[in-house]
Write a protein that holds these residues in place. Structure first.
Motif, PDB file in Angstrom:
ATOM      1  N   LYS A  28      56.733  63.483  34.678  1.00  0.00           N
ATOM      2  CA  LYS A  28      57.239  62.253  34.664  1.00  0.00           C
ATOM      3  C   LYS A  28      58.530  62.362  34.259  1.00  0.00           C
ATOM      4  O   LYS A  28      59.491  61.913  34.421  1.00  0.00           O
ATOM      5  N   PHE A  29      58.594  63.268  33.022  1.00  0.00           N
ATOM      6  CA  PHE A  29      59.961  63.309  32.324  1.00  0.00           C
ATOM      7  C   PHE A  29      61.219  64.169  33.193  1.00  0.00           C
ATOM      8  O   PHE A  29      62.321  64.041  33.180  1.00  0.00           O
ATOM      9  N   LEU A  86      66.608  60.982  26.691  1.00  0.00           N
ATOM     10  CA  LEU A  86      65.534  60.254  27.769  1.00  0.00           C
ATOM     11  C   LEU A  86      65.202  58.854  27.260  1.00  0.00           C
ATOM     12  O   LEU A  86      64.922  57.645  28.152  1.00  0.00           O
ATOM     13  N   LEU A  87      64.751  58.437  26.170  1.00  0.00           N
ATOM     14  CA  LEU A  87      64.567  57.308  25.498  1.00  0.00           C
ATOM     15  C   LEU A  87      65.632  56.022  25.711  1.00  0.00           C
ATOM     16  O   LEU A  87      65.458  55.019  25.945  1.00  0.00           O
ATOM     17  N   ASP A  95      62.516  51.920  28.834  1.00  0.00           N
ATOM     18  CA  ASP A  95      61.798  50.636  29.238  1.00  0.00           C
ATOM     19  C   ASP A  95      60.689  51.286  30.311  1.00  0.00           C
ATOM     20  O   ASP A  95      59.469  50.827  30.364  1.00  0.00           O
ATOM     21  N   THR A  96      60.977  52.214  31.213  1.00  0.00           N
ATOM     22  CA  THR A  96      60.107  52.742  32.116  1.00  0.00           C
ATOM     23  C   THR A  96      58.928  53.301  31.314  1.00  0.00           C
ATOM     24  O   THR A  96      57.877  53.375  31.679  1.00  0.00           O
ATOM     25  N   ARG A 133      58.873  48.720  23.954  1.00  0.00           N
ATOM     26  CA  ARG A 133      60.144  49.534  24.088  1.00  0.00           C
ATOM     27  C   ARG A 133      60.532  49.792  22.646  1.00  0.00           C
ATOM     28  O   ARG A 133      60.899  50.657  22.090  1.00  0.00           O
ATOM     29  N   ALA A 134      60.710  48.676  21.624  1.00  0.00           N
ATOM     30  CA  ALA A 134      61.111  48.610  20.356  1.00  0.00           C
ATOM     31  C   ALA A 134      60.290  49.531  19.646  1.00  0.00           C
ATOM     32  O   ALA A 134      60.890  50.152  18.785  1.00  0.00           O
TER      33      ALA A 134
END
Length: 421
Positions: free
Chosen positions: A173-174, A215-216, A221-222, A231-232
């Motif tokens: 995924k990453f 990445l973050l 969000d994804t 996300r927070a």
């Protein structure tokens, strides 16, 4: 080379066979033995496996048998992917804990303990028979709960490694989000099976640049949506937890959800019926798209890589496995089973050094490790008190009234699988 799959009648098996076919240069299997007592499913899966291999021009023989001793005889490696009690037992694991307001899940909490109690004695019997047939054979455990089952195998002196697909799924995924090949992504993956955090995402090896902050920032969000966490929270933690951490970080929210929708077991059972119908089509010679929804994505790549490293010295240089701690995480006992990157050779896995772990994660790891010790004691020796102690120790339970009630329910729902009950 002879590879045996115990639980070969599983709907997972075509995923594995597809990987063996595509990655035959990595792991040159001559014979694939599928063992399962469910002979009707076994023949169906065996025939599809032959068609998949033929499509890829792979000449390995596929043998099917319900006889365990025959299946493991001469095996170089034995892959365990069994489910004691089937989806019916899983349905129970996901249901009765909810009566106490506790998460119902097949690998953690009370349901996870039930699965461990059913599974450990069966796996140890299989492993003893593997050792008698071929003392040099490796056992690769994909059977949940992987951490407890692998600890049981290692404690009994078996040549065993635990495998989970969470890390390889996140790596893929990453890599897609970063637009790089998966092999260039190395995860600083630390924890226990189904209790892990990605503390860094490195490019080009374990000493490469950490791109997790980038990445973050770009894809938080994804990632959060996939984990079903805010996300927070990811921004505050600065790490990516396994999606299994949602059972801890959003426990009450998860319980509310589980009480209002069909169980995952019911969903999987329906999916399996559809898959088996597809598998029966003599024209089908690829794994169907529906299989990706069954779970176990990239399981085949992980299994092939691990078996290749153990048997031939090839495969990826670093792999995330479940193995003895042996000082890797100094706050855990040496005989704890941890899930971390390791170098894997014919002598087994050697964990890579791990950066100091924040108390925020180390504390939960220590709690669950203590539970896993007690769970294994209950699985090996039985007894209501041992079951109660394991439930009381689990961070998702922890109250004596709940532990008492859940102990009685666990025994009542699993009596046919518990020799001591």
């Amino acid at each position: 080379m002879r590879l045996t799959v115990v639980g070969g009648g599983s709907t997972y098996t075509p995923e594995l066979v597809d990987g063996l076919a595509r990655l035959r240069d990595t792991l040159p299997v001559d014979e694939l033995v599928l063992m399962d007592p469910a002979t009707d499913r076994l023949e169906l899966i065996g025939n599809l496996s032959r068609r998949i291999l033929t499509r890829h021009g792979h000449h390995a023989r596929v043998l099917t048998t319900p006889d365990l001793d025959k299946a493991v005889d001469g095996a170089d490696a034995v892959l365990l992917q069994l489910r004691v009690g089937g989806q019916a037992a899983r349905e129970q694991d996901e249901t009765w804990p909810l009566t106490c307001g506790c998460v119902g899940q097949e690998t953690t909490g009370a349901g996870g303990l039930a699965k461990a109690l059913r599974t450990v004695p069966v796996v140890l019997d299989i492993a003893d028979r593997v050792r008698r047939a071929n003392p040099g054979a490796w056992i690769v455990d994909f059977t949940n709960p992987v951490g407890i089952v692998t600890r049981a195998l290692l404690q009994a002196g078996h040549k065993a490694v635990g495998l989970c697909n969470v890390a390889i799924g996140l790596q893929r995924k990453f890599a897609a989000l970063l637009g790089v090949p998966p092999a260039s992504v190395h995860l600083d993956h630390v924890g226990l099976n189904h209790l892990t955090w990605e503390t860094a995402v490195r490019l080009n090896g374990p000493d490469g640049e950490d791109v997790l902050p980038r990445l973050l920032a770009a894809h938080g969000d994804t990632i959060a949506a996939d984990l079903r966490l805010p996300r927070a929270l990811l921004d505050r933690l600065g790490v990516v937890p396994s999606y299994y951490l949602r059972y801890y970080y959003a426990h009450d929210e998860v319980v509310r959800e589980l009480r209002t929708r069909p169980s995952r077991a019911a969903e999987v059972a329906a999916m399996e019926r559809e898959l088996l119908t597809l598998y029966a089509d003599p024209a089908l010679d690829t794994k169907p798209d529906l299989l990706a929804r069954r779970g176990g994505a990239y399981y085949s790549e992980a299994a092939v890589d691990l078996a290749a490293a153990l048997l031939t010295g090839t495969g990826s240089p670093y792999q995330v496995v479940n193995t003895h701690n042996n000082g890797t995480l100094p706050f855990l006992p040496d005989d704890a089973v941890i899930e971390v990157p390791a170098t894997v050779t014919g002598t087994g896995p050697t964990p890579l050094p791990v950066a100091p772990v924040s108390p925020l994660y180390a504390g939960l790891m220590a709690d669950v490790t203590a539970y896993e010790h007690l769970a294994l004691e209950a699985a090996l020796h039985g007894g209501r008190d041992r079951v109660f102690q394991a439930l009381l120790a689990h961070p998702l339970i922890g109250q004596y009234e709940y532990a008492d009630t859940l102990t009685d329910q666990l025994i009542a729902h699993n009596r046919e699988h518990l020799a001591w009950a």
